[in-house]
Design a protein around this motif. Structure first.
Motif, PDB file in Angstrom:
ATOM      1  N   UNK A 160       0.818  -1.219   0.000  1.00  0.00           N
ATOM      2  CA  UNK A 160       0.000   0.000   0.000  1.00  0.00           C
ATOM      3  C   UNK A 160       0.850   1.267   0.000  1.00  0.00           C
ATOM      4  N   UNK A 161       2.176   1.108   0.056  1.00  0.00           N
ATOM      5  CA  UNK A 161       3.061   2.265   0.012  1.00  0.00           C
ATOM      6  C   UNK A 161       3.316   2.927   1.359  1.00  0.00           C
ATOM      7  N   UNK A 162       2.904   2.281   2.450  1.00  0.00           N
ATOM      8  CA  UNK A 162       3.093   2.887   3.770  1.00  0.00           C
ATOM      9  C   UNK A 162       4.531   2.751   4.255  1.00  0.00           C
ATOM     10  N   UNK A 163       5.195   1.669   3.882  1.00  0.00           N
ATOM     11  CA  UNK A 163       6.609   1.477   4.204  1.00  0.00           C
ATOM     12  C   UNK A 163       7.336   1.088   2.925  1.00  0.00           C
ATOM     13  N   UNK A 164       8.624   1.434   2.864  1.00  0.00           N
ATOM     14  CA  UNK A 164       9.402   1.174   1.648  1.00  0.00           C
ATOM     15  C   UNK A 164      10.771   0.592   2.011  1.00  0.00           C
ATOM     16  N   UNK A 165      10.782  -0.610   2.557  1.00  0.00           N
ATOM     17  CA  UNK A 165      12.074  -1.187   2.944  1.00  0.00           C
ATOM     18  C   UNK A 165      12.929  -1.506   1.717  1.00  0.00           C
ATOM     19  N   UNK A 166      14.242  -1.435   1.911  1.00  0.00           N
ATOM     20  CA  UNK A 166      15.142  -1.861   0.843  1.00  0.00           C
ATOM     21  C   UNK A 166      15.358  -3.369   0.957  1.00  0.00           C
ATOM     22  N   UNK A 167      15.936  -3.937  -0.055  1.00  0.00           N
ATOM     23  CA  UNK A 167      16.224  -5.368  -0.066  1.00  0.00           C
ATOM     24  C   UNK A 167      17.727  -5.584   0.096  1.00  0.00           C
ATOM     25  N   UNK A 168      18.077  -6.484   0.988  1.00  0.00           N
ATOM     26  CA  UNK A 168      19.482  -6.849   1.130  1.00  0.00           C
ATOM     27  C   UNK A 168      19.945  -7.485  -0.183  1.00  0.00           C
ATOM     28  N   UNK A 169      21.022  -6.981  -0.782  1.00  0.00           N
ATOM     29  CA  UNK A 169      21.429  -7.495  -2.098  1.00  0.00           C
ATOM     30  C   UNK A 169      21.876  -8.951  -2.076  1.00  0.00           C
ATOM     31  N   UNK A 170      22.295  -9.449  -0.920  1.00  0.00           N
ATOM     32  CA  UNK A 170      22.765 -10.831  -0.854  1.00  0.00           C
ATOM     33  C   UNK A 170      21.645 -11.817  -0.554  1.00  0.00           C
ATOM     34  N   UNK A 172      18.197 -10.854  -0.169  1.00  0.00           N
ATOM     35  CA  UNK A 172      16.880 -10.465  -0.662  1.00  0.00           C
ATOM     36  C   UNK A 172      15.898 -10.148   0.445  1.00  0.00           C
ATOM     37  N   UNK A 173      16.364 -10.204   1.708  1.00  0.00           N
ATOM     38  CA  UNK A 173      15.480  -9.908   2.839  1.00  0.00           C
ATOM     39  C   UNK A 173      15.153  -8.414   2.877  1.00  0.00           C
ATOM     40  N   UNK A 174      13.963  -8.106   3.373  1.00  0.00           N
ATOM     41  CA  UNK A 174      13.577  -6.720   3.576  1.00  0.00           C
ATOM     42  C   UNK A 174      14.372  -6.143   4.748  1.00  0.00           C
ATOM     43  N   UNK A 175      14.868  -4.917   4.565  1.00  0.00           N
ATOM     44  CA  UNK A 175      15.612  -4.228   5.615  1.00  0.00           C
ATOM     45  C   UNK A 175      14.943  -2.886   5.860  1.00  0.00           C
ATOM     46  N   UNK A 176      14.517  -2.666   7.098  1.00  0.00           N
ATOM     47  CA  UNK A 176      13.801  -1.441   7.469  1.00  0.00           C
ATOM     48  C   UNK A 176      14.762  -0.496   8.184  1.00  0.00           C
ATOM     49  N   UNK A 177      14.998   0.686   7.598  1.00  0.00           N
ATOM     50  CA  UNK A 177      15.864   1.655   8.264  1.00  0.00           C
ATOM     51  C   UNK A 177      15.033   2.520   9.207  1.00  0.00           C
ATOM     52  N   UNK A 178      15.657   3.553   9.766  1.00  0.00           N
ATOM     53  CA  UNK A 178      14.980   4.371  10.780  1.00  0.00           C
ATOM     54  C   UNK A 178      13.711   5.032  10.251  1.00  0.00           C
ATOM     55  N   UNK A 179      13.754   5.524   9.018  1.00  0.00           N
ATOM     56  CA  UNK A 179      12.561   6.167   8.465  1.00  0.00           C
ATOM     57  C   UNK A 179      11.453   5.147   8.223  1.00  0.00           C
ATOM     58  N   UNK A 180      11.820   3.934   7.824  1.00  0.00           N
ATOM     59  CA  UNK A 180      10.817   2.880   7.634  1.00  0.00           C
ATOM     60  C   UNK A 180      10.165   2.510   8.964  1.00  0.00           C
TER      61      UNK A 180
END
Length: 249
Positions: A160-170, A172-180
């Motif tokens: 739904x666009x509420x969070x935008x975690x990046x993906x660990x390149x190795x 593929x897991x979702x990684x949530x930073x402080x803003x996430x």
């Protein structure tokens, strides 16, 4: 324009326009749009306005700040067509929308207070002797556990666009930073307040565009001021409309 005009006094378009910063053509346009009742005509075809038209103009201009131009126009058309109940329904709908806006504002303010409290507690914990000096990042499982929700819920929020975690390149897991994490906490608070994902998304977008919570406080203060101003404008519009209704008889 004062209220001491006699009902039989003849007024020109410029007489109605004077004092409102309008042109005579604007007054004629308002009549054609049904905002003013139809004017009488002289034998030569010139419009004849009266105090009733002056009252209609005052009512319309007073309604606009609280209800908007389109709704104010619809209200005046309904009144001039004798459909007063339809006009009241339009007014009620505007009040309902204002109440909804006010409740949304209160929910956002409450969510931000809770979020700031939670964030402060998290920072205190992170500043302990065992805390690392790097940025706070979480995987989906630990973040979901911290919020007391399921990982599937976080994935739904991402869709739904509420969070935008990046993906660990190795991995593929979702990684949530402080803003996430901040966005997830805010979404969580608003969901607990009964708000739908489509209602939350634009608020999260505001937080992002403002650059965080602190700049958003100024936006909320402005929002609060506009809600209050609109409520007061509705009172002014109601008073002028009531005066016009009394004059119509």
């Amino acid at each position: 324009m004062g209220r001491n005009l006699q009902s039989g006094e003849r007024l020109r378009p410029v007489d109605l326009a004077r004092g409102h910063g309008l042109s005579a053509q604007a007054v004629r346009n308002y009549e054609e749009a049904g905002i003013l009742p139809a004017a009488g005509r002289t034998p030569h075809g010139y419009r004849i306005y009266t105090s009733l038209h002056a009252g209609a103009l005052r009512a319309f201009l007073a309604l606009v700040p609280g209800h908007g131009h389109r709704t104010a126009t619809s209200i005046m058309r309904a009144v001039n067509q004798g459909a007063v109940d339809e006009a009241f329904l339009l007014i009620d709908e505007s009040h309902a929308q204002l109440l909804d806006d006010r409740r949304t504002l209160q929910a956002v303010e409450s969510a931000l207070r809770d979020l700031e409290s939670t964030t402060a507690a998290g920072l205190d914990a992170a500043s302990g002797p065992d805390a690392s000096s790097g940025p706070v990042e979480r995987f989906i499982g630990p973040l979901a556990e911290q919020l007391g929700i399921r990982p599937a819920t976080l994935r739904k929020w991402e869709h739904a666009g509420l969070v935008r975690p990046r993906r660990d390149p190795l991995t593929g897991y979702r990684v949530y930073d402080e803003s996430d994490v901040r966005d997830a906490r805010l979404a969580h608070q608003l969901r607990r307040g009964g708000y739908l994902l489509e209602q939350i998304a634009p608020l999260i977008a505001q937080v992002r565009s403002a650059g965080g919570l602190e700049p958003l406080e100024a936006a909320l203060s402005d929002w609060r001021g506009r809600v209050s101003a609109r409520g007061r404008a509705m009172l002014t519009g109601a008073a002028e409309l009531e005066a016009y209704l009394r004059e119509r008889g």
